[in-house]
Enzyme design. Structure first.
Site, mmCIF file in Angstrom:
data_model
loop_
_atom_site.group_PDB
_atom_site.id
_atom_site.type_symbol
_atom_site.label_atom_id
_atom_site.label_comp_id
_atom_site.label_asym_id
_atom_site.label_seq_id
_atom_site.Cartn_x
_atom_site.Cartn_y
_atom_site.Cartn_z
ATOM 1 N N CYS A 8 0.836 -1.205 0.000
ATOM 2 C CA CYS A 8 0.000 0.000 0.000
ATOM 3 C C CYS A 8 0.869 1.253 0.000
ATOM 4 C CB CYS A 8 -0.920 0.006 1.215
ATOM 5 S SG CYS A 8 -2.216 -1.228 1.105
ATOM 6 N N CYS A 66 14.371 5.101 -5.889
ATOM 7 C CA CYS A 66 12.915 4.915 -5.880
ATOM 8 C C CYS A 66 12.414 5.437 -4.543
ATOM 9 C CB CYS A 66 12.532 3.458 -6.111
ATOM 10 S SG CYS A 66 13.160 2.327 -4.849
#
Ligand SMILES: [Zn+2]
Length: 393
Positions: free
Chosen positions: A197, A351
């Site tokens: 999530c 990232c």
């Protein structure tokens, strides 16, 4: 299938308790006996996050006598979109403590046990053994398999839930009466295949939809009413607004709860079992990982680097490191990213947390960019150590 109640009734309810729980007491299926069972029940909620928030709040309101909450994390602003047990003034506070305070406010008759620690191989058996039932609100595969294995080894039932974007799932795993999580998912997904999530997002209210199913099932198991979600997987699609359930059979070959189990104790390393990153990525990152501070120093020195952000555009728009060019990881996987990389500059990949950039690093190095590096900890580390004025997510 109906099952016997998990908990013996408490001796009696006080006058205060009778007043507080009157709407339960007048339901014939619950009644005085059911409410006394709830009073005697000890339930542990693993995680005070998205699922743990509604679960703990409704378990508390329902009158579960002893509620344990285990979480090692602290409340972050990005939690408040869905983790409704915490509020603005709790930011920075340990989640277990913040959750316990809300539980006490909802129902002071509940005995709250705070486990302000990570659930690990070393403490899971001891902690679980103090409870009748576990509610699993974890968000990662390593902990999920550990919860399952510990519950099966201890012979305890647990209510599992999972959420992602608009999709939710829930089930009750109880090896004595049905399948376990490993019967449904014998192997963890390959590293990087299933985004969390934190990477993919989740609709906040989905937590309530799935968390309330978990509490519903917990109450049924504790009091022995209804048809529990044992051997069934509930699947919820919030966009279509559809619930469906599919049968899950106990796997006679299950390595944990099957006829000839080969897993008879906890694994040594659940992180390794679930492989946080692939072997190729781990190998590529060895000796080729820099810190966010080192990246800042490179930029300040005017080093000739090409900084690539391998996240998705939505994430890039929330927060990005100055000077980074966005090339999502998918373009590395299909090879199209390589022609966008300059040959005369040192490639620096990043990232959100360092997992995806390590995967991309393996591809880039394979393509001949031998001095390429990636930023350990990614944007999260950049925000924490270089520029705390930027938003985290
Ligand atoms: Zn099994």
């Amino acid at each position: 299938m109906s099952l016997p109640p998990l908990v013996e009734p408490a001796a009696e309810l006080t006058v205060d308790e009778v007043r507080r729980y009157s709407r339960h007491l007048i339901i014939p299926d619950v009644g005085m006996a059911g409410q006394k069972r709830l009073k005697n029940a000890k339930v542990l909620c693993v995680g005070a996050g998205g699922l743990g928030s509604p679960a703990l709040m409704y378990l508390a309101a329902a009158g579960v006598g002893t509620l344990g909450v285990i979480d090692f994390d602290v409340v972050d602003e990005s939690n408040l979109q869905r983790q409704i047990i915490h509020g603005q003034s709790d930011v920075g506070r340990p989640k277990a403590e913040s959750a316990a305070a809300t539980v006490r406010e909802i129902n002071p008759l509940v005995d709250v046990v705070i486990h302000n620690t990570a659930l690990t191989n070393d403490n899971v058996m001891e902690i679980f053994s103090g409870y009748d039932l576990i509610v699993d609100g974890t968000d990662n595969f390593a902990t999920r398999y550990m919860v399952n294995d510990a519950a099966v080894l201890l012979g305890k039932p647990y209510v599992w839930g999972s959420i992602y974007r608009f999709d939710g799932q829930a089930s009750v795993f109880w090896a004595e009466h049905g399948p376990c999580y490993r019967c449904l998912y014998p192997e963890p997904p390959p590293p990087g295949m299933v985004p969390s999530c934190a990477e993919g997002g989740v609709l906040g209210v989905l937590c309530a939809s799935i968390g309330s199913i978990q509490v519903n099932e917990a109450i049924k198991l504790l009091t022995g009413i209804g048809d529990p979600l044992v051997g069934r997987l509930m699947i919820y699609d919030a966009l279509e607004m559809k619930y469906r359930d599919v049968k899950v059979r106990k796997d006679p070959e299950c390595v944990l709860c099957g006829k000839n189990p080969t897993v008879t104790q906890l694994l040594d390393d659940y992180e390794a079992f679930c492989g946080a990153i692939s072997d190729e990525a781990a190998e590529a990152a060895t000796g080729s990982t820099i810190t966010a501070r080192e990246l800042k120093a490179m930029q300040d020195n005017g080093d000739d680097i090409f900084l690539v952000d391998v996240r998705e555009i939505n994430e890039y728009e929330i927060v990005s490191i100055p000077g980074a060019t966005l090339i999502p990881k998918g373009e590395f996987l299909n090879g199209s990213a390589l022609e966008k990389l300059p040959q005369d500059k040192r490639i620096v990949l990043h990232c959100k947390s360092g997992a995806r950039s390590a995967e991309a690093l393996a591809i880039v190095k394979n393509a001949g960019f031998s001095d390429a590096v990636h930023v350990g900890g990614g944007v999260l580390s950049w925000v924490k150590t270089v520029d705390p004025s930027l938003p985290s997510y």
